[in-house]
Design a protein around this motif. Sequence first.
Motif, PDB file in Angstrom:
ATOM      1  N   THR A 117      -4.579   7.907   0.480  1.00  0.00           N
ATOM      2  CA  THR A 117      -4.617   8.572  -0.284  1.00  0.00           C
ATOM      3  C   THR A 117      -4.446   8.089  -2.246  1.00  0.00           C
ATOM      4  O   THR A 117      -4.437   8.560  -3.092  1.00  0.00           O
ATOM      5  CB  THR A 117      -3.763  10.174  -0.135  1.00  0.00           C
ATOM      6  N   HIS A 118      -3.283   6.841  -2.083  1.00  0.00           N
ATOM      7  CA  HIS A 118      -3.199   6.368  -3.089  1.00  0.00           C
ATOM      8  C   HIS A 118      -3.614   5.475  -4.069  1.00  0.00           C
ATOM      9  O   HIS A 118      -3.635   5.137  -5.334  1.00  0.00           O
ATOM     10  CB  HIS A 118      -1.816   5.885  -3.197  1.00  0.00           C
ATOM     11  N   ALA A 119      -5.175   5.439  -3.267  1.00  0.00           N
ATOM     12  CA  ALA A 119      -5.572   4.483  -3.575  1.00  0.00           C
ATOM     13  C   ALA A 119      -6.940   5.305  -4.307  1.00  0.00           C
ATOM     14  O   ALA A 119      -7.245   6.527  -4.554  1.00  0.00           O
ATOM     15  CB  ALA A 119      -7.242   3.595  -2.274  1.00  0.00           C
ATOM     16  N   PRO A 120      -7.102   4.482  -5.887  1.00  0.00           N
ATOM     17  CA  PRO A 120      -8.844   5.402  -6.594  1.00  0.00           C
ATOM     18  C   PRO A 120      -9.988   5.218  -5.738  1.00  0.00           C
ATOM     19  O   PRO A 120     -10.411   4.667  -4.816  1.00  0.00           O
ATOM     20  CB  PRO A 120      -8.977   3.976  -7.509  1.00  0.00           C
ATOM     21  N   THR A 172     -12.268   2.280  -5.084  1.00  0.00           N
ATOM     22  CA  THR A 172     -11.437   1.782  -3.827  1.00  0.00           C
ATOM     23  C   THR A 172     -11.457   2.453  -2.431  1.00  0.00           C
ATOM     24  O   THR A 172     -12.073   1.060  -1.500  1.00  0.00           O
ATOM     25  CB  THR A 172      -9.929   1.170  -4.275  1.00  0.00           C
ATOM     26  N   LEU A 173     -11.368   3.343  -2.677  1.00  0.00           N
ATOM     27  CA  LEU A 173     -11.654   4.156  -0.811  1.00  0.00           C
ATOM     28  C   LEU A 173     -12.863   4.624  -0.194  1.00  0.00           C
ATOM     29  O   LEU A 173     -13.401   4.584   0.624  1.00  0.00           O
ATOM     30  CB  LEU A 173     -10.271   5.708  -1.322  1.00  0.00           C
ATOM     31  N   GLU A 214      -9.430   8.381  -9.275  1.00  0.00           N
ATOM     32  CA  GLU A 214      -8.157   8.940 -10.071  1.00  0.00           C
ATOM     33  C   GLU A 214      -8.049   8.617  -8.087  1.00  0.00           C
ATOM     34  O   GLU A 214      -9.355   8.395  -7.883  1.00  0.00           O
ATOM     35  CB  GLU A 214      -8.615  10.272  -9.729  1.00  0.00           C
ATOM     36  N   THR A 215      -6.937   9.089  -7.707  1.00  0.00           N
ATOM     37  CA  THR A 215      -6.600   8.375  -6.150  1.00  0.00           C
ATOM     38  C   THR A 215      -6.697  10.464  -6.043  1.00  0.00           C
ATOM     39  O   THR A 215      -6.732  11.507  -6.298  1.00  0.00           O
ATOM     40  CB  THR A 215      -5.456   7.890  -6.362  1.00  0.00           C
ATOM     41  N   ASP A 219      -4.405  11.600  -3.864  1.00  0.00           N
ATOM     42  CA  ASP A 219      -2.965  12.334  -4.210  1.00  0.00           C
ATOM     43  C   ASP A 219      -3.476  12.975  -5.839  1.00  0.00           C
ATOM     44  O   ASP A 219      -3.154  14.256  -5.996  1.00  0.00           O
ATOM     45  CB  ASP A 219      -2.264  11.760  -4.414  1.00  0.00           C
ATOM     46  N   GLU A 220      -3.645  12.678  -6.322  1.00  0.00           N
ATOM     47  CA  GLU A 220      -4.521  13.297  -7.734  1.00  0.00           C
ATOM     48  C   GLU A 220      -5.198  14.057  -7.639  1.00  0.00           C
ATOM     49  O   GLU A 220      -5.151  15.702  -8.282  1.00  0.00           O
ATOM     50  CB  GLU A 220      -4.777  12.646  -9.124  1.00  0.00           C
ATOM     51  N   SER A 237      -3.386  15.806  -0.194  1.00  0.00           N
ATOM     52  CA  SER A 237      -4.333  14.479   0.179  1.00  0.00           C
ATOM     53  C   SER A 237      -4.526  14.405   1.247  1.00  0.00           C
ATOM     54  O   SER A 237      -5.039  13.688   1.739  1.00  0.00           O
ATOM     55  CB  SER A 237      -3.404  13.880  -1.074  1.00  0.00           C
TER      56      SER A 237
END
Length: 168
Positions: free
Chosen positions: A105-108, A111-112, A139-140, A142-143, A152
């Motif tokens: 969830t912290h990955a853009p 990348t995800l 954006e991640t 989470d964002e 998220s």
Amino acid sequence: MKPMIKKYATPLITGLFLVSAISGTALFFHWMPGMFHSMHVWLSMVLLLPFVLHMWRNWPQFLLYFRTPSMLLACGLSLVAAIAFMLTTGHAGGNPARQLFPLLTHAPLNTLAPVLHMAPDALAERLSHEGCMVHSTGETLDEIAASSGQKSNDLLLRLLPHHNDHRH
């Protein structure tokens, strides 16, 4: 009530203990954990009821054990062993999703997306269909979830490919 407790408590404790011992041994050796895990967890919880009834019925006799050093020693050693396990293995074990989800969830999104077997733009579109506002694939999750009033982890669960899902 007492005749029923007397008749069934010890046999139930014995039967459920055997199930717990066998399933716990199988789990220890990583033999068919998918089959044994739920059985072990649930039937160990069921074991508590006849144990409590047995203790209730035999409470005065049980208290006599605490007059002996062997009971105090056994309880003390059990407590020390439990604390040692909690201190040495508590953070290493547990549900791997608790460790993995924050990484995802912290990955853009760019990348995800490959992890989810999707292109970044396709992931952004899928999130839009989930009711999210996506401004960029940088954006991640989470964002995006925070700006959309969602969690998220819930979004990630909805995005994960399912075993029956032939898209991946």
